[in-house]
Design a protein around this motif. Structure first.
Motif, PDB file in Angstrom:
ATOM      1  N   ASN A  48      -0.455 -10.308  -6.652  1.00 57.72           N
ATOM      2  CA  ASN A  48       0.117  -9.110  -7.259  1.00 57.72           C
ATOM      3  C   ASN A  48       1.491  -8.853  -6.653  1.00 57.72           C
ATOM      4  O   ASN A  48       1.811  -9.330  -5.567  1.00 57.72           O
ATOM      5  CB  ASN A  48      -0.802  -7.895  -7.075  1.00 57.72           C
ATOM      6  N   ALA A  49       2.291  -8.081  -7.362  1.00 56.49           N
ATOM      7  CA  ALA A  49       3.683  -7.868  -6.946  1.00 56.49           C
ATOM      8  C   ALA A  49       3.787  -7.131  -5.622  1.00 56.49           C
ATOM      9  O   ALA A  49       4.765  -7.276  -4.893  1.00 56.49           O
ATOM     10  CB  ALA A  49       4.422  -7.095  -8.037  1.00 56.49           C
ATOM     11  N   LEU A  50       2.770  -6.317  -5.282  1.00 54.39           N
ATOM     12  CA  LEU A  50       2.816  -5.536  -4.042  1.00 54.39           C
ATOM     13  C   LEU A  50       2.268  -6.294  -2.841  1.00 54.39           C
ATOM     14  O   LEU A  50       2.345  -5.813  -1.717  1.00 54.39           O
ATOM     15  CB  LEU A  50       2.021  -4.229  -4.215  1.00 54.39           C
ATOM     16  N   ARG A  51       1.695  -7.460  -3.090  1.00 49.81           N
ATOM     17  CA  ARG A  51       1.085  -8.197  -1.984  1.00 49.81           C
ATOM     18  C   ARG A  51       2.136  -8.570  -0.953  1.00 49.81           C
ATOM     19  O   ARG A  51       3.186  -9.126  -1.286  1.00 49.81           O
ATOM     20  CB  ARG A  51       0.384  -9.446  -2.507  1.00 49.81           C
ATOM     21  N   THR A  52       1.826  -8.272   0.312  1.00 49.50           N
ATOM     22  CA  THR A  52       2.818  -8.467   1.376  1.00 49.50           C
ATOM     23  C   THR A  52       2.732  -9.846   2.028  1.00 49.50           C
ATOM     24  O   THR A  52       3.548 -10.173   2.870  1.00 49.50           O
ATOM     25  CB  THR A  52       2.624  -7.397   2.473  1.00 49.50           C
TER      26      THR A  52
END
Length: 981
Positions: free
Chosen positions: A338-342
């Motif tokens: 996902n785009a928020l995965r760090t």
């Protein structure tokens, strides 16, 4: 002016962490310096990153040493220079060559030789001179020499205490007493950062040297290395991003039909959604390379299991990377990508233990040695063995060191002066890097040559390995491919082969959905009859399956997670079992818990459950939930991060009006997962493999158990799998030189144990005997075996005693007489070929027989377990207890006596620091039962090794699973060895 700075990555030499090194330099006004660790560049990328954070100019480099002697220091002018230095070290490492006395030509790096160097200097080469060597310049007027002098002030430590630590590190490295560490084996006490202005003052009479040094350092720049994390992985699979997208889409859409049929709109919609995210996050190449690895494995007939968070992906399922259906299990793709995965996701690909290296070799050859490497890891000083090492360096006697590492003497040791000194040293050393090693399975595939970022090692595996670990790889910008191995896949692969060879039946082991609907498999699962089956054969797992009456894939998926320590220790395991049997009694802590955790009765079972609760109950954002998930996996577990999350969890939950007591209890359940629990996809992947094993065990039990034995077993000792092979209906034969191979073989129902496992038999004969037999026919007897194999008397005696020549119809004693008469005093036969076969004299011998008891003792000695008799047959007593396992349930709450053969044990530490034990045994019928040994009834360690025990205790039941709470426990004596009497 510091061109020769060392961190802790100068293993067992430097004492400063990267952060501390920068802190010490900044405190002295240093604005630029060069990191030059000894024969490694482990810390260079971290050094560049952390120097920039404080506004200091970083310069990368390497110090090259051979046999503790400084050869030269390499300083990179730029990124290309760093690659040149790394490749110089790598070439010598990978070719197992010693470093040359003189460095090769380098266009983008400076080389600094020690002042004693007498060779001719090239344009990029200089001499480093220490301030205590300046007197050698007296009356020197050579202008060329002056232009080549560089100020050399090495840095290894920061204080007198750290210098003492350095001496201990050198002692550990050299395996020497601290008093035996020579001056040339360690740095100088002055090898540290000097006070501001001191270095300039020491070189004040030779200011040109400082000018040379400053000019050299000013010409260096690491600016080509990106400041933030960038994607350093191979960027395309086909060579074109456009073609990558089209290929991945074609494969994924085509895979929908393979997995779901032609008209499954839900699956097609989900795949298209995932592809959109994959395209946006530039993950096409990662998916395609993984698909390519699996494609190669299929072409070779290899089995694999794709697991981990990647099993949340329907695209991965359609590409056959995984065998877990995310739609069936309601797995969400965002858990993987996902785009928020760090942090970067990865696929975990398991192969059979004997096929993994070939897969790795394919990756290296397919993507190029310059762009491929195994991931490294760093072990640290962090356990009791370090205390032992410090004690040895101090010269303490072994008995005293043993006392310091004995946990039962902790109270006594606390006041011991020597122990206090050891602890003080240990605390300084604790968590320092100790040695580089190899990651369990990580592989990196880079766009640029990987030597831009690291030098390479050559560990025993023989494949180049980077010098930093997965955490640094992630920060730099590399995503790993986990190419792992496990024996469970070997069990399955070989069992399928044996079924075809022995029974002429072909098995499609990938029909997992069909297996999941098979009542026979589910009934076996429900009763815990799972010995040999991947992940579900341990005593704890068999108990859990029985307590749950597990009869379906979905329940097995849950069981695979709740068996983990985080769930078990939190008290959530019994809660789950209780609610599983009576869902109507579930009391949810909060409506959000019911909405999010209805499937698991309000119990947090999976990592995904924790993320759901953090977001929906506490109102946390996805980033914090992801950090928590990472913490649970053990990858970034830290007290600081958890403390921050606790505070944030409570703050955000209060804002949503959650009751204080409810918040506290929900957090207790969340925090108990730290470092444990599986992702649901991970559990689902394991459950798929468990069903494959179950299918083989249920319908082809003999072949399956042979496969388990030939792949080195599983949770239990080898003898138990031999026992299970007999229970499966096979007639188990001792090794035989005219039937056996190195491994176990099966012919219809006859199973012959292999030569592997015979204690003392040399490896070469394990292979030579079957090879010679196949080439030239069966062996006629002991003499024929000796002549055809060149076997010495010790080896032939082993084979005779284990029963390997029983086909001769002669007793072991007769055979031993025969070989001793044949060979006399010679340990090996003559190698001379006989021109004529000379008939041997036959001597009349008395009748020599072996008893069954003698044979059993030979088997115990050479195999580790008896085959022709059981351990129960060897008991002096004929007593077998009052009851057997099959009627244990009839005695719930009663005190009984039973005789059991020890299988295994588990030690558990109670909250008051006492020990209790859990035991697993076989009764005289060969059926399992389990025991619990509480500390009050078992004051000392109860088990006395393999053998039979008389057990007295109370029969108890937990969710339908009976066991025995032991009150009295004693090992029973066996009949004496008649040979020894």
């Amino acid at each position: 002016m510091y061109i020769n700075v060392h961190s802790q990555y100068s293993l067992r030499y430097g004492t400063l962490s990267i952060a501390r090194l920068i802190e010490e330099a900044a405190a002295r006004g240093v604005t630029q310096m060069v990191l030059t660790d000894i024969n490694n560049s482990t810390g260079v990328m971290q050094f560049i990153r952390e120097c920039r954070e404080v506004g200091m100019k970083p310069i990368g480099g390497l110090e090259f040493r051979k046999d503790k002697k400084l050869l030269y220091i390499g300083i990179a002018k730029n990124k290309e220079g760093m690659r040149e230095l790394n490749e110089h070290l790598s070439w010598n490492n990978l070719n197992e060559q010693e470093l040359p006395e003189e460095a090769p030509e380098m266009k983008n790096a400076y080389l600094i030789y020690p002042f004693s160097y007498k060779g001719v200097l090239k344009d990029n080469e200089y001499l480093g001179i220490r301030y205590d060597e300046l007197h050698f310049l007296f009356n020197v007027s050579d202008k060329k020499l002056k232009q080549k002098l560089i100020a050399l002030q090495p840095v290894f430590t920061a204080s007198k205490i750290e210098y003492r630590l350095h001496e201990y590190l050198r002692g550990i490295d050299l395996n020497a007493l601290i008093t035996q560490v020579k001056e040339e084996d360690k740095c100088k006490p002055t090898d540290c950062f000097l006070a501001p202005g001191d270095l300039e003052a020491k070189f004040s009479k030779h200011a040109f040297i400082l000018d040379n040094t400053r000019k050299l350092m000013d010409s260096c720049s690491m600016d080509e290395y990106a400041s933030g994390r960038v994607n350093l992985n191979r960027k395309t699979f086909t060579g074109s991003k456009k073609d990558d997208k089209e290929l991945l889409q074609k494969l994924a859409i085509g895979g929908v039909e393979y997995r779901y049929g032609k008209s499954n709109k839900e699956a097609l919609k989900k795949v298209k959604h995932e592809l959109k995210v994959i395209f946006e996050l530039d993950f096409c190449a990662y998916f395609l390379i993984t698909w390519d690895i699996i494609r190669y494995a299929f072409s070779r007939g290899y089995y694999h299991v794709g697991r981990g968070s990647g099993a949340n992906s329907t695209v991965a399922y359609c590409l056959r990377i995984t065998d877990v259906d995310p739609i069936e299990l309601d797995l969400y793709f965002e858990r993987f990508l996902n785009a928020l995965r760090t942090s970067p996701p990865d696929f975990d690909l398991d192969f059979s233990w004997d096929e993994r290296e070939d897969v790795q070799d394919y990756i290296f050859k397919r993507y190029g040695a310059a762009h491929t490497a195994l991931l490294g890891t760093m072990s640290t000083f962090k356990d009791r063995s370090v205390i032992r090492e410090i004690g040895k360096v101090m010269g303490l006697p072994k008995a005293e060191i043993d006392g310091f590492t004995d946990p039962t003497r902790s109270a006594i040791n606390r006041d011991n002066t020597t122990f206090k000194k050891i602890v003080a040293i240990y605390e300084l050393m604790q968590n320092m890097p100790n040695q580089r090693s190899i990651h369990a399975g990580g592989v990196l595939i880079s766009e640029e040559p990987i030597t831009y970022y690291t030098a390479l090692d050559l560990p025993p595996k023989g494949m180049s390995t980077v010098q930093w670990d997965m955490y640094e790889a992630e920060k730099i910008g590399f995503d790993k491919y986990d190419i792992l191995s496990q024996r469970g896949i070997g069990h399955i692969k070989e069992a399928v082969r044996l079924v075809e060879e022995n029974l002429g039946k072909k098995v499609d082991i990938h029909q997992v959905k069909k297996f999941m609907r098979d009542a026979n498999l589910n009934n076996r699962l429900k009763t815990g009859d799972t010995i040999g089956c991947f992940y579900i054969e341990s005593p704890a797992m068999r108990q859990l399956l029985t307590k749950l009456k597990c009869d379906s894939y979905l329940v097995l998926v849950a069981a695979s997670s709740i068996i983990r320590p985080g769930v078990a220790s939190s008290g959530m395991m019994p809660a789950y079992i209780r609610y599983h049997h009576d869902p109507g009694k579930v009391v949810y802590l909060h409506p959000v818990m019911e909405e999010m955790l209805g499937e698991t009765y309000g119990v947090m079972v999976y990592q995904e459950d924790v993320i759901k609760i953090c977001i929906h109950f506490a109102g946390m954002d996805g980033t914090d939930a992801d950090i928590l998930r990472r913490g649970m996996s053990g990858k970034y577990r830290s007290k600081t991060e958890f403390d921050r999350l606790v505070e944030r969890f409570f703050e955000e939950a209060r804002k949503l009006g959650r009751p204080e007591e409810t918040i506290a209890e929900v957090w207790r359940q969340v925090s108990s997962f730290a470092g444990y629990s599986f992702s649901k996809a991970h559990s689902a992947s394991f459950a798929v493999e468990s069903y494959q094993s179950l299918f083989l065990k249920t319908y082809f039990p003999k072949e399956f158990m042979v496969a388990v034995l030939n792949n080195y077993g599983g949770f239990y000792s080898r003898w138990l799998y031999v026992h299970e092979l007999g229970k499966a209906g096979a007639k188990v034969h001792l090794p035989c030189v005219n039937h056996s191979e190195s491994k176990v073989i099966i012919d219809k129902s006859d199973a012959y144990l292999g030569f592997i496992g015979i204690l003392g038999l040399e490896n070469k004969f394990m292979e030579l005997i079957p090879q010679e037999r196949k080439a030239n026919g069966d062996f006629l007897g002991a003499e024929d075996l000796i002549k055809r194999t060149g076997m010495g008397i010790e080896q032939i005696v082993i084979l005779i005693r284990v029963g390997g020549l029983r086909f001769t119809a002669k007793s072991k004693k007769e055979l031993l007489w025969e070989v001793h008469l044949l060979m006399g005093q010679k340990s090996r036969p003559d190698n001379n070929s006989e021109l004529f076969q000379i008939e041997k004299k036959n001597y009349a011998m008395p009748v020599l027989t072996n008893t069954a008891l003698e044979n059993a003792y030979h088997e115990l000695e050479l195999l580790g377990y008896p085959v022709t008799l059981s351990m129960f047959d060897l008991l002096k007593t004929t007593y077998r207890g009052e009851i057997r396992t099959e009627n244990l349930r009839q005695y719930i709450g009663q005190i009984i006596k039973i005789v059991g053969l020890y299988v295994c044990e588990k030690t558990v530490h109670t909250k008051n620091n006492k020990k209790m034990w859990f035991g697993t045994f076989l009764d005289a019928d060969g059926n399992f039962f389990d025991t619990t040994h509480f500390p009050n009834n078992t004051p000392s360690y109860p088990f006395r090794g393999h053998g039979c025990y008389l057990i007295s205790g109370k029969v108890v039941e937990d969710f339908g699973f009976p066991s025995i709470e032991v009150y009295q426990f004693a090992k029973l004596p066996i009949l004496s060895n008649p040979v020894m009497d």
